[in-house]
Design a protein around this motif. Sequence first.
Motif, PDB file in Angstrom:
ATOM      1  N   TYR A  87       0.823  -1.210   0.000  1.00 49.74           N
ATOM      2  CA  TYR A  87       0.000   0.000   0.000  1.00 49.74           C
ATOM      3  C   TYR A  87       0.859   1.263   0.000  1.00 49.74           C
ATOM      4  O   TYR A  87       0.328   2.358   0.139  1.00 49.74           O
ATOM      5  CB  TYR A  87      -0.920   0.022   1.222  1.00 49.74           C
ATOM      6  CG  TYR A  87      -2.083  -0.946   1.133  1.00 49.74           C
ATOM      7  CD1 TYR A  87      -3.370  -0.490   0.872  1.00 49.74           C
ATOM      8  CD2 TYR A  87      -1.901  -2.319   1.298  1.00 49.74           C
ATOM      9  CE1 TYR A  87      -4.443  -1.370   0.791  1.00 49.74           C
ATOM     10  CE2 TYR A  87      -2.957  -3.211   1.221  1.00 49.74           C
ATOM     11  CZ  TYR A  87      -4.229  -2.728   0.969  1.00 49.74           C
ATOM     12  OH  TYR A  87      -5.290  -3.596   0.884  1.00 49.74           O
ATOM     13  N   TYR A  88       2.164   1.091  -0.158  1.00 54.64           N
ATOM     14  CA  TYR A  88       3.075   2.229  -0.043  1.00 54.64           C
ATOM     15  C   TYR A  88       3.686   2.586  -1.393  1.00 54.64           C
ATOM     16  O   TYR A  88       4.250   1.731  -2.079  1.00 54.64           O
ATOM     17  CB  TYR A  88       4.214   1.909   0.933  1.00 54.64           C
ATOM     18  CG  TYR A  88       3.776   1.647   2.354  1.00 54.64           C
ATOM     19  CD1 TYR A  88       2.570   2.118   2.840  1.00 54.64           C
ATOM     20  CD2 TYR A  88       4.593   0.914   3.212  1.00 54.64           C
ATOM     21  CE1 TYR A  88       2.184   1.873   4.143  1.00 54.64           C
ATOM     22  CE2 TYR A  88       4.217   0.677   4.525  1.00 54.64           C
ATOM     23  CZ  TYR A  88       3.006   1.150   4.983  1.00 54.64           C
ATOM     24  OH  TYR A  88       2.630   0.917   6.273  1.00 54.64           O
ATOM     25  N   GLN A  89       3.584   3.847  -1.738  1.00 59.23           N
ATOM     26  CA  GLN A  89       4.338   4.380  -2.874  1.00 59.23           C
ATOM     27  C   GLN A  89       5.571   5.065  -2.299  1.00 59.23           C
ATOM     28  O   GLN A  89       5.477   6.127  -1.688  1.00 59.23           O
ATOM     29  CB  GLN A  89       3.498   5.386  -3.676  1.00 59.23           C
ATOM     30  CG  GLN A  89       4.235   5.920  -4.901  1.00 59.23           C
ATOM     31  CD  GLN A  89       3.528   7.085  -5.566  1.00 59.23           C
ATOM     32  OE1 GLN A  89       2.988   7.967  -4.898  1.00 59.23           O
ATOM     33  NE2 GLN A  89       3.531   7.096  -6.891  1.00 59.23           N
ATOM     34  N   GLU A  90       6.708   4.436  -2.455  1.00 59.30           N
ATOM     35  CA  GLU A  90       7.941   4.954  -1.870  1.00 59.30           C
ATOM     36  C   GLU A  90       8.326   6.295  -2.509  1.00 59.30           C
ATOM     37  O   GLU A  90       8.297   6.453  -3.730  1.00 59.30           O
ATOM     38  CB  GLU A  90       9.078   3.952  -2.054  1.00 59.30           C
ATOM     39  CG  GLU A  90       8.804   2.565  -1.472  1.00 59.30           C
ATOM     40  CD  GLU A  90       8.667   2.568   0.040  1.00 59.30           C
ATOM     41  OE1 GLU A  90       9.246   3.463   0.682  1.00 59.30           O
ATOM     42  OE2 GLU A  90       7.978   1.659   0.571  1.00 59.30           O
ATOM     43  N   VAL A  91       8.706   7.255  -1.672  1.00 57.55           N
ATOM     44  CA  VAL A  91       9.127   8.579  -2.132  1.00 57.55           C
ATOM     45  C   VAL A  91      10.629   8.698  -1.902  1.00 57.55           C
ATOM     46  O   VAL A  91      11.089   8.684  -0.758  1.00 57.55           O
ATOM     47  CB  VAL A  91       8.386   9.697  -1.381  1.00 57.55           C
ATOM     48  CG1 VAL A  91       8.852  11.074  -1.859  1.00 57.55           C
ATOM     49  CG2 VAL A  91       6.871   9.551  -1.567  1.00 57.55           C
ATOM     50  N   PRO A  92      11.434   8.808  -2.957  1.00 57.84           N
ATOM     51  CA  PRO A  92      12.893   8.856  -2.800  1.00 57.84           C
ATOM     52  C   PRO A  92      13.349  10.064  -1.987  1.00 57.84           C
ATOM     53  O   PRO A  92      12.745  11.139  -2.055  1.00 57.84           O
ATOM     54  CB  PRO A  92      13.391   8.954  -4.244  1.00 57.84           C
ATOM     55  CG  PRO A  92      12.268   8.495  -5.094  1.00 57.84           C
ATOM     56  CD  PRO A  92      11.015   8.864  -4.366  1.00 57.84           C
ATOM     57  N   THR A  93      14.410   9.878  -1.243  1.00 57.14           N
ATOM     58  CA  THR A  93      14.914  10.963  -0.402  1.00 57.14           C
ATOM     59  C   THR A  93      15.433  12.142  -1.217  1.00 57.14           C
ATOM     60  O   THR A  93      15.459  13.272  -0.730  1.00 57.14           O
ATOM     61  CB  THR A  93      16.030  10.453   0.523  1.00 57.14           C
ATOM     62  OG1 THR A  93      17.059   9.858  -0.280  1.00 57.14           O
ATOM     63  CG2 THR A  93      15.494   9.427   1.494  1.00 57.14           C
ATOM     64  N   ASP A  94      15.808  11.897  -2.485  1.00 55.71           N
ATOM     65  CA  ASP A  94      16.325  13.013  -3.273  1.00 55.71           C
ATOM     66  C   ASP A  94      15.229  13.977  -3.733  1.00 55.71           C
ATOM     67  O   ASP A  94      15.509  14.995  -4.355  1.00 55.71           O
ATOM     68  CB  ASP A  94      17.145  12.520  -4.467  1.00 55.71           C
ATOM     69  CG  ASP A  94      16.350  11.646  -5.425  1.00 55.71           C
ATOM     70  OD1 ASP A  94      15.113  11.568  -5.294  1.00 55.71           O
ATOM     71  OD2 ASP A  94      16.974  11.029  -6.317  1.00 55.71           O
TER      72      ASP A  94
END
Length: 341
Positions: A87-94
Amino acid sequence: MKKILILAIPAVLAACSAQNKKVENADAMDYANTITASELKEHLYTFASDEFEGRETGEPGQKKAAEYLKKEYKSLNLPSPIGGDDYYQEVPTDYFKRGKVKPTENVVAFLEGSEKPDEILVISSHYDHVGMNDKGEIYNGADDDGSGTVSVLEIAEAFVQAKKDGYTPKRSILFLNVTGEEKGLVGSKYYTDNPIFPLENTVADLNIDMIGRIDPSHEGKEDYIYLIGSDKLSTDLHELSEMVNSKYTKLNLDYTYNDENDPNRFYYRSDHYNFAKNNIPIIFYFNGTHADYHKPTDTPDKIEYELLAKRAQLVFLTAWEIANRDARLVVDKAEDTAVGK
Protein backbone atom coordinates in the motif's frame (compact mmCIF):
# COMPACT_ATOMS: atom_id res chain seq x y z
CA MET A 1 -25.81 -32.63 -4.04
CA LYS A 2 -28.79 -31.49 -6.13
CA LYS A 3 -30.44 -30.00 -3.05
CA ILE A 4 -27.32 -27.99 -2.28
CA LEU A 5 -27.25 -26.61 -5.81
CA ILE A 6 -30.94 -25.71 -5.71
CA LEU A 7 -30.50 -23.92 -2.38
CA ALA A 8 -27.51 -22.04 -3.74
CA ILE A 9 -29.38 -20.62 -6.76
CA PRO A 10 -31.35 -17.94 -4.83
CA ALA A 11 -28.17 -16.75 -3.15
CA VAL A 12 -26.39 -16.46 -6.50
CA LEU A 13 -29.32 -14.57 -8.00
CA ALA A 14 -29.42 -12.22 -5.03
CA ALA A 15 -25.71 -11.53 -5.36
CA CYS A 16 -26.09 -10.80 -9.09
CA SER A 17 -29.01 -8.50 -8.37
CA ALA A 18 -26.97 -6.56 -5.81
CA GLN A 19 -24.12 -6.17 -8.28
CA ASN A 20 -26.46 -4.83 -10.94
CA LYS A 21 -28.15 -2.10 -8.92
CA LYS A 22 -28.19 1.30 -10.57
CA VAL A 23 -26.23 3.76 -8.49
CA GLU A 24 -28.76 6.46 -9.46
CA ASN A 25 -31.29 4.65 -7.27
CA ALA A 26 -29.12 4.95 -4.16
CA ASP A 27 -29.66 7.65 -1.56
CA ALA A 28 -26.19 9.15 -1.19
CA MET A 29 -27.13 10.60 2.19
CA ASP A 30 -27.61 7.10 3.59
CA TYR A 31 -23.90 6.53 3.05
CA ALA A 32 -22.84 10.02 4.06
CA ASN A 33 -24.52 9.35 7.41
CA THR A 34 -22.11 6.47 8.05
CA ILE A 35 -19.47 9.19 8.56
CA THR A 36 -19.98 9.88 12.23
CA ALA A 37 -18.46 12.11 14.87
CA SER A 38 -17.88 9.12 17.16
CA GLU A 39 -15.89 7.12 14.57
CA LEU A 40 -13.85 10.16 13.54
CA LYS A 41 -13.08 10.80 17.19
CA GLU A 42 -12.03 7.20 17.79
CA HIS A 43 -9.66 7.31 14.82
CA LEU A 44 -8.19 10.69 15.69
CA TYR A 45 -7.54 9.99 19.37
CA THR A 46 -5.28 7.21 18.14
CA PHE A 47 -3.84 8.87 15.06
CA ALA A 48 -2.98 12.13 16.84
CA SER A 49 -1.80 10.48 20.05
CA ASP A 50 1.70 10.70 21.52
CA GLU A 51 2.34 7.17 20.26
CA PHE A 52 2.78 8.61 16.75
CA GLU A 53 5.38 11.14 17.94
CA GLY A 54 4.14 13.96 15.73
CA ARG A 55 4.37 11.90 12.50
CA GLU A 56 7.49 13.66 11.21
CA THR A 57 8.39 12.62 7.67
CA GLY A 58 10.64 9.56 7.62
CA GLU A 59 10.65 9.12 11.40
CA PRO A 60 9.24 6.17 13.41
CA GLY A 61 5.99 7.99 14.22
CA GLN A 62 5.25 8.56 10.56
CA LYS A 63 5.94 4.88 9.89
CA LYS A 64 3.44 3.92 12.62
CA ALA A 65 0.91 6.27 11.04
CA ALA A 66 1.44 4.65 7.64
CA GLU A 67 0.91 1.21 9.16
CA TYR A 68 -2.28 2.44 10.83
CA LEU A 69 -3.66 3.62 7.49
CA LYS A 70 -2.66 0.40 5.75
CA LYS A 71 -4.36 -1.67 8.45
CA GLU A 72 -7.56 0.35 8.16
CA TYR A 73 -7.70 0.03 4.38
CA LYS A 74 -7.10 -3.70 4.63
CA SER A 75 -9.88 -4.01 7.21
CA LEU A 76 -12.20 -2.39 4.65
CA ASN A 77 -11.04 -4.89 2.01
CA LEU A 78 -9.87 -2.00 -0.13
CA PRO A 79 -7.04 -3.23 -2.33
CA SER A 80 -3.81 -1.47 -3.12
CA PRO A 81 -3.55 -0.08 -6.65
CA ILE A 82 0.11 -1.08 -6.60
CA GLY A 83 -0.71 -4.73 -6.09
CA GLY A 84 -0.57 -7.36 -3.40
CA ASP A 85 0.06 -6.20 0.15
CA ASP A 86 1.99 -3.11 -0.94
CA TYR A 87 0.00 0.00 0.00
CA TYR A 88 3.08 2.23 -0.04
CA GLN A 89 4.34 4.38 -2.87
CA GLU A 90 7.94 4.95 -1.87
CA VAL A 91 9.13 8.58 -2.13
CA PRO A 92 12.89 8.86 -2.80
CA THR A 93 14.91 10.96 -0.40
CA ASP A 94 16.32 13.01 -3.27
CA TYR A 95 12.89 14.59 -3.70
CA PHE A 96 13.48 16.53 -0.49
CA LYS A 97 15.40 19.77 -1.02
CA ARG A 98 15.50 20.89 2.64
CA GLY A 99 17.78 18.90 4.91
CA LYS A 100 18.18 15.15 5.23
CA VAL A 101 14.98 13.13 5.26
CA LYS A 102 14.79 9.40 5.82
CA PRO A 103 12.92 7.17 3.35
CA THR A 104 9.18 7.75 3.42
CA GLU A 105 6.04 6.77 1.54
CA ASN A 106 2.59 7.77 0.37
CA VAL A 107 -0.22 5.41 1.41
CA VAL A 108 -2.69 4.43 -1.30
CA ALA A 109 -5.90 2.40 -1.57
CA PHE A 110 -8.25 1.90 -4.49
CA LEU A 111 -11.90 1.31 -5.29
CA GLU A 112 -12.45 0.31 -8.91
CA GLY A 113 -15.35 1.91 -10.76
CA SER A 114 -18.16 -0.10 -12.30
CA GLU A 115 -18.64 1.69 -15.64
CA LYS A 116 -15.69 4.03 -16.16
CA PRO A 117 -12.89 2.32 -14.24
CA ASP A 118 -10.13 4.10 -16.18
CA GLU A 119 -11.34 7.51 -14.96
CA ILE A 120 -9.90 8.26 -11.52
CA LEU A 121 -11.13 10.56 -8.76
CA VAL A 122 -8.45 11.26 -6.13
CA ILE A 123 -9.39 11.99 -2.52
CA SER A 124 -6.29 13.19 -0.70
CA SER A 125 -4.88 14.33 2.61
CA HIS A 126 -1.40 14.53 4.09
CA TYR A 127 -0.72 12.34 7.08
CA ASP A 128 2.68 13.70 8.11
CA HIS A 129 3.19 16.48 10.65
CA VAL A 130 6.19 18.22 12.25
CA GLY A 131 7.30 15.76 14.92
CA MET A 132 8.77 16.97 18.21
CA ASN A 133 10.71 20.01 19.39
CA ASP A 134 14.02 20.16 21.24
CA LYS A 135 12.22 19.93 24.57
CA GLY A 136 10.62 16.65 23.61
CA GLU A 137 7.18 18.18 23.22
CA ILE A 138 5.07 16.31 20.67
CA TYR A 139 3.23 18.15 17.91
CA ASN A 140 0.21 15.84 17.59
CA GLY A 141 -1.24 17.56 14.51
CA ALA A 142 -4.82 16.64 15.33
CA ASP A 143 -6.23 19.27 12.99
CA ASP A 144 -3.16 19.48 10.72
CA ASP A 145 -3.81 17.08 9.16
CA GLY A 146 -5.12 14.34 11.36
CA SER A 147 -8.61 15.70 10.72
CA GLY A 148 -8.24 15.32 6.97
CA THR A 149 -6.65 11.90 7.18
CA VAL A 150 -9.30 10.31 9.40
CA SER A 151 -11.93 11.91 7.17
CA VAL A 152 -10.44 10.12 4.16
CA LEU A 153 -10.73 6.84 6.08
CA GLU A 154 -14.38 7.48 6.88
CA ILE A 155 -15.13 8.53 3.30
CA ALA A 156 -13.49 5.33 2.09
CA GLU A 157 -15.63 3.31 4.48
CA ALA A 158 -18.79 5.02 3.19
CA PHE A 159 -17.95 4.13 -0.41
CA VAL A 160 -17.16 0.55 0.62
CA GLN A 161 -20.55 0.24 2.32
CA ALA A 162 -22.25 1.54 -0.82
CA LYS A 163 -20.39 -1.04 -2.87
CA LYS A 164 -21.45 -3.81 -0.47
CA ASP A 165 -25.04 -2.74 -1.04
CA GLY A 166 -24.57 -2.98 -4.79
CA TYR A 167 -23.89 0.70 -5.53
CA THR A 168 -20.34 0.73 -6.84
CA PRO A 169 -19.37 4.20 -8.12
CA LYS A 170 -19.11 4.51 -11.90
CA ARG A 171 -15.59 5.97 -11.76
CA SER A 172 -12.67 4.64 -9.76
CA ILE A 173 -11.51 6.32 -6.57
CA LEU A 174 -7.92 6.57 -5.35
CA PHE A 175 -7.57 7.28 -1.65
CA LEU A 176 -4.23 9.05 -1.41
CA ASN A 177 -2.58 9.86 1.93
CA VAL A 178 0.60 11.72 1.10
CA THR A 179 3.78 12.16 3.06
CA GLY A 180 6.10 15.16 3.20
CA GLU A 181 3.51 17.95 2.89
CA GLU A 182 5.20 19.78 5.74
CA LYS A 183 8.50 19.50 3.83
CA GLY A 184 7.19 21.30 0.75
CA LEU A 185 4.30 19.25 -0.73
CA VAL A 186 6.80 16.54 -1.56
CA GLY A 187 4.63 13.42 -1.45
CA SER A 188 1.99 14.85 -3.75
CA LYS A 189 4.65 16.15 -6.12
CA TYR A 190 6.16 12.70 -6.28
CA TYR A 191 2.74 11.22 -7.03
CA THR A 192 1.98 13.65 -9.85
CA ASP A 193 5.48 13.15 -11.28
CA ASN A 194 5.09 9.37 -10.98
CA PRO A 195 1.35 8.72 -11.06
CA ILE A 196 -0.03 5.28 -10.41
CA PHE A 197 -2.77 6.14 -12.91
CA PRO A 198 -2.26 8.46 -15.88
CA LEU A 199 -2.90 12.09 -14.99
CA GLU A 200 -4.92 12.52 -18.18
CA ASN A 201 -7.38 10.00 -16.72
CA THR A 202 -7.58 11.78 -13.36
CA VAL A 203 -10.85 13.71 -13.28
CA ALA A 204 -10.36 15.68 -10.04
CA ASP A 205 -8.61 15.87 -6.69
CA LEU A 206 -10.57 16.62 -3.53
CA ASN A 207 -7.95 17.56 -0.94
CA ILE A 208 -8.69 17.77 2.78
CA ASP A 209 -6.22 19.66 4.95
CA MET A 210 -7.42 20.90 8.37
CA ILE A 211 -11.21 20.60 8.74
CA GLY A 212 -11.62 19.91 12.45
CA ARG A 213 -11.53 23.36 14.06
CA ILE A 214 -13.14 26.81 13.99
CA ASP A 215 -11.01 29.81 13.14
CA PRO A 216 -11.35 33.21 14.90
CA SER A 217 -13.29 34.68 11.96
CA HIS A 218 -16.15 32.21 12.48
CA GLU A 219 -16.58 32.09 16.24
CA GLY A 220 -20.31 32.17 16.90
CA LYS A 221 -21.11 31.19 13.29
CA GLU A 222 -19.44 27.83 13.14
CA ASP A 223 -21.30 26.00 10.38
CA TYR A 224 -18.80 26.81 7.64
CA ILE A 225 -15.94 25.53 5.53
CA TYR A 226 -13.45 27.39 3.36
CA LEU A 227 -13.41 26.19 -0.24
CA ILE A 228 -10.36 27.02 -2.31
CA GLY A 229 -9.80 26.35 -5.99
CA SER A 230 -13.17 24.92 -7.00
CA ASP A 231 -13.58 27.41 -9.86
CA LYS A 232 -9.95 27.74 -10.94
CA LEU A 233 -10.01 25.07 -13.64
CA SER A 234 -13.56 23.79 -14.01
CA THR A 235 -16.85 25.68 -13.92
CA ASP A 236 -18.46 22.23 -13.85
CA LEU A 237 -16.74 21.37 -10.58
CA HIS A 238 -17.65 24.63 -8.89
CA GLU A 239 -21.32 24.34 -9.86
CA LEU A 240 -21.45 20.69 -8.81
CA SER A 241 -19.91 21.57 -5.44
CA GLU A 242 -22.42 24.35 -4.85
CA MET A 243 -25.31 22.07 -5.82
CA VAL A 244 -24.23 19.29 -3.49
CA ASN A 245 -23.91 21.61 -0.52
CA SER A 246 -27.27 23.25 -1.27
CA LYS A 247 -28.98 19.86 -1.54
CA TYR A 248 -27.41 18.12 1.43
CA THR A 249 -25.14 19.77 3.98
CA LYS A 250 -26.04 23.46 3.72
CA LEU A 251 -22.74 24.65 5.16
CA ASN A 252 -21.63 28.24 4.72
CA LEU A 253 -19.14 27.92 1.87
CA ASP A 254 -16.58 30.65 2.50
CA TYR A 255 -14.49 31.65 -0.53
CA THR A 256 -12.38 34.28 1.23
CA TYR A 257 -9.12 32.43 0.58
CA ASN A 258 -10.06 31.67 -3.03
CA ASP A 259 -9.32 35.28 -3.95
CA GLU A 260 -6.31 35.57 -6.27
CA ASN A 261 -5.12 38.50 -4.14
CA ASP A 262 -5.33 36.65 -0.83
CA PRO A 263 -1.99 37.32 0.90
CA ASN A 264 -2.04 33.89 2.59
CA ARG A 265 -1.83 32.16 -0.82
CA PHE A 266 -3.39 28.99 0.58
CA TYR A 267 -4.21 27.79 -2.94
CA TYR A 268 -0.50 27.13 -3.42
CA ARG A 269 0.15 25.66 0.02
CA SER A 270 -1.41 22.21 0.12
CA ASP A 271 -1.20 19.03 -1.90
CA HIS A 272 -4.01 19.78 -4.35
CA TYR A 273 -1.74 22.32 -6.04
CA ASN A 274 0.44 19.64 -7.58
CA PHE A 275 -2.70 18.32 -9.29
CA ALA A 276 -3.84 21.80 -10.32
CA LYS A 277 -0.45 22.43 -11.94
CA ASN A 278 -1.32 19.51 -14.19
CA ASN A 279 -4.71 21.00 -15.11
CA ILE A 280 -6.64 18.59 -12.92
CA PRO A 281 -9.67 20.27 -11.25
CA ILE A 282 -9.35 20.49 -7.47
CA ILE A 283 -11.15 21.55 -4.33
CA PHE A 284 -9.21 22.31 -1.17
CA TYR A 285 -11.32 21.94 2.01
CA PHE A 286 -9.97 24.00 4.92
CA ASN A 287 -11.10 25.45 8.24
CA GLY A 288 -8.52 28.25 8.40
CA THR A 289 -5.70 28.64 10.89
CA HIS A 290 -6.02 29.04 14.64
CA ALA A 291 -3.88 29.66 17.72
CA ASP A 292 -2.79 25.99 17.89
CA TYR A 293 -1.59 25.78 14.29
CA HIS A 294 1.86 24.11 14.22
CA LYS A 295 2.04 24.02 18.03
CA PRO A 296 2.05 21.15 20.53
CA THR A 297 -1.44 22.30 21.53
CA ASP A 298 -3.04 21.03 18.28
CA THR A 299 -4.56 18.07 20.14
CA PRO A 300 -7.61 15.86 19.52
CA ASP A 301 -9.57 17.19 22.50
CA LYS A 302 -9.94 20.53 20.67
CA ILE A 303 -11.57 19.11 17.54
CA GLU A 304 -15.22 19.92 16.82
CA TYR A 305 -16.27 16.39 15.92
CA GLU A 306 -19.85 17.02 14.83
CA LEU A 307 -18.66 19.78 12.54
CA LEU A 308 -15.81 17.58 11.31
CA ALA A 309 -18.35 14.89 10.41
CA LYS A 310 -20.52 17.34 8.49
CA ARG A 311 -17.55 18.67 6.54
CA ALA A 312 -16.37 15.14 5.74
CA GLN A 313 -19.89 14.31 4.57
CA LEU A 314 -19.72 17.27 2.18
CA VAL A 315 -16.52 15.88 0.68
CA PHE A 316 -18.05 12.42 0.37
CA LEU A 317 -21.21 13.72 -1.29
CA THR A 318 -19.19 15.85 -3.71
CA ALA A 319 -17.07 12.79 -4.52
CA TRP A 320 -20.23 10.74 -5.01
CA GLU A 321 -21.55 13.20 -7.60
CA ILE A 322 -18.23 13.44 -9.45
CA ALA A 323 -17.79 9.67 -9.51
CA ASN A 324 -21.32 8.93 -10.70
CA ARG A 325 -22.20 11.69 -13.19
CA ASP A 326 -22.49 10.64 -16.82
CA ALA A 327 -19.81 12.99 -18.20
CA ARG A 328 -16.45 13.69 -16.63
CA LEU A 329 -15.80 17.22 -15.42
CA VAL A 330 -14.99 19.68 -18.16
CA VAL A 331 -11.75 21.63 -17.77
CA ASP A 332 -12.62 25.01 -19.25
CA LYS A 333 -9.77 27.03 -17.75
CA ALA A 334 -6.01 26.51 -17.69
CA GLU A 335 -3.67 26.74 -14.72
CA ASP A 336 -0.85 29.22 -15.12
CA THR A 337 1.91 27.05 -13.74
CA ALA A 338 4.18 30.08 -13.49
CA VAL A 339 1.93 31.54 -10.80
CA GLY A 340 2.97 30.66 -7.29
CA LYS A 341 6.40 29.32 -8.15
